[in-house]
Design an enzyme around this catalytic site. Structure first.
Site, short mmCIF file in Angstrom:
data_model
loop_
_atom_site.label_atom_id
_atom_site.label_comp_id
_atom_site.label_asym_id
_atom_site.label_seq_id
_atom_site.Cartn_x
_atom_site.Cartn_y
_atom_site.Cartn_z
N ASP A 67 0.86 -1.05 -0.07
CA ASP A 67 0.00 0.10 -0.05
C ASP A 67 0.87 1.18 -0.05
O ASP A 67 1.97 1.24 0.04
CB ASP A 67 -1.04 -0.04 1.09
N ASN A 136 -8.00 -2.90 14.35
CA ASN A 136 -9.30 -3.28 13.86
C ASN A 136 -9.27 -4.25 12.91
O ASN A 136 -10.21 -4.66 12.42
CB ASN A 136 -10.10 -2.30 13.08
N HIS A 138 -7.22 -4.87 9.95
CA HIS A 138 -7.01 -4.46 8.68
C HIS A 138 -5.96 -4.98 8.37
O HIS A 138 -4.95 -5.20 9.22
CB HIS A 138 -7.08 -2.71 8.58
N GLU A 143 -9.75 -1.84 5.25
CA GLU A 143 -10.59 -1.70 6.62
C GLU A 143 -11.72 -2.57 6.87
O GLU A 143 -12.16 -3.00 5.77
CB GLU A 143 -10.80 -0.06 6.83
C1 F6R Z 1 1.48 -1.42 6.35
C2 F6R Z 1 0.25 -2.25 6.38
C3 F6R Z 1 -0.63 -2.04 7.61
C4 F6R Z 1 0.03 -2.45 8.80
C5 F6R Z 1 -0.71 -2.48 10.13
C6 F6R Z 1 0.06 -2.89 11.53
O1 F6R Z 1 1.96 -1.45 4.91
O2 F6R Z 1 -0.18 -2.53 5.63
O3 F6R Z 1 -1.73 -2.84 7.42
O4 F6R Z 1 0.47 -3.84 8.73
O5 F6R Z 1 -1.19 -1.04 10.26
O6 F6R Z 1 0.99 -1.55 11.66
P1 F6R Z 1 2.04 -2.15 12.93
O7 F6R Z 1 3.03 -2.78 12.24
O8 F6R Z 1 2.55 -0.52 12.82
O9 F6R Z 1 1.20 -2.31 14.18
#
Ligand code: F6R
Length: 243
Positions: A67, A136, A138, A143
């Protein structure tokens, strides 16, 4: 699903890096799907160390990131392209032209999503997709929703994600409101999925995603239907799993 329970974040990072580097050792032209966020930073450090030690060669490998924020230049220090360069790509022997992140500054974001989806398909798909998980549920920027998004698409960030990410910006107003992300279908098409999680604050969502019902309200729950998922998580993150 295979579950690897580790004692610490460092051990989680070492195990995940070992799985990713073994993938490249076995198939040097592997297509690795990569993630940003705080969880994979240690994994990337260990991958860099493995390459410096001559244990793996990334010269034929390809990376495709999950992303990117809409509107941030690749040189913006909060762009995911910048994150990947700083945390991994600048430090390993991968060819720059083999590294891909959705282009958040493309003139037409819908066309960019279609281009990105076609780029992945052109490589023959993703061999191994690394994922973190949001509070959440995601994955990527997919989301909680009423349905699972099939392909790379443009999304509006939820308030919960804006709040979670504002710590990286001067204020919540500076967090981009849109992003480009691989779809759930893009992720599910990866041949193997490696998901990593660390810390007590991920315990609730990990058990909802993997021990609860499959629902688009918990996007990661769809991984219960993927045939080759490895979850590497520390004991704190796995607190809600049967021991
Ligand atoms: C990042 C991504 C997000 C993260 C998620 C967890 O490219 O795709 O889905 O993997 O927000 O983030 P952290 O590792 O910071 O808890």
């Amino acid at each position: 699903m295979k579950i690897i329970r580790t004692a610490s974040y460092e051990e989680m990072s070492g195990r995940a890096a070992g799985i990713l580097t073994a993938q490249v050792a076995l198939k040097p032209n592997s297509v690795l799907g990569l993630a940003t966020g705080s969880t994979p930073i240690g994994t990337y450090k260990q991958m860099i160390a493995a390459q410096k030690a001559g244990l793996v060669d990334f010269s034929a490998a390809v990376t495709v990131n999950l992303d990117e924020y809409a509107g941030l230049e690749p040189t913006h220090d909060q762009s995911y392209r910048w994150f990947m360069q700083q945390n991994l790509l600048n430090h390993i022997n991968i060819l720059p032209q083999n590294t891909h992140v959705p282009q958040g500054t493309a003139a037409n974001l819908d066309e960019e999503c279609a281009r990105y989806e076609a780029l992945i398909a052109g490589y023959g798909g993703i061999d191994m997709q690394l994922l973190g998980i949001g509070h959440n549920g995601h994955i990527g920027f997919n989301e909680p929703d009423d349905c699972f998004a099939p392909i790379t698409h443009k999304v509006s960030l939820t308030q919960s994600t804006i709040n979670a990410n504002k710590r990286f910006f001067e204020s919540a107003d500076d967090v981009p409101r849109q992003a480009l992300t691989m779809g759930i279908g893009t992720i599910m098409a990866a041949k193997k999925v490696l998901i990593i999680a660390s810390g007590a604050e991920k315990a609730d969502i990990l058990s909802r995603a993997f021990c609860g019902p499959v629902t688009p309200q918990v996007p990661a729950s769809i991984l219960q239907f993927h045939p080759d998922v490895t979850l590497v998580a520390d004991a704190d993150a796995l607190a809600g799993f049967p021991q």
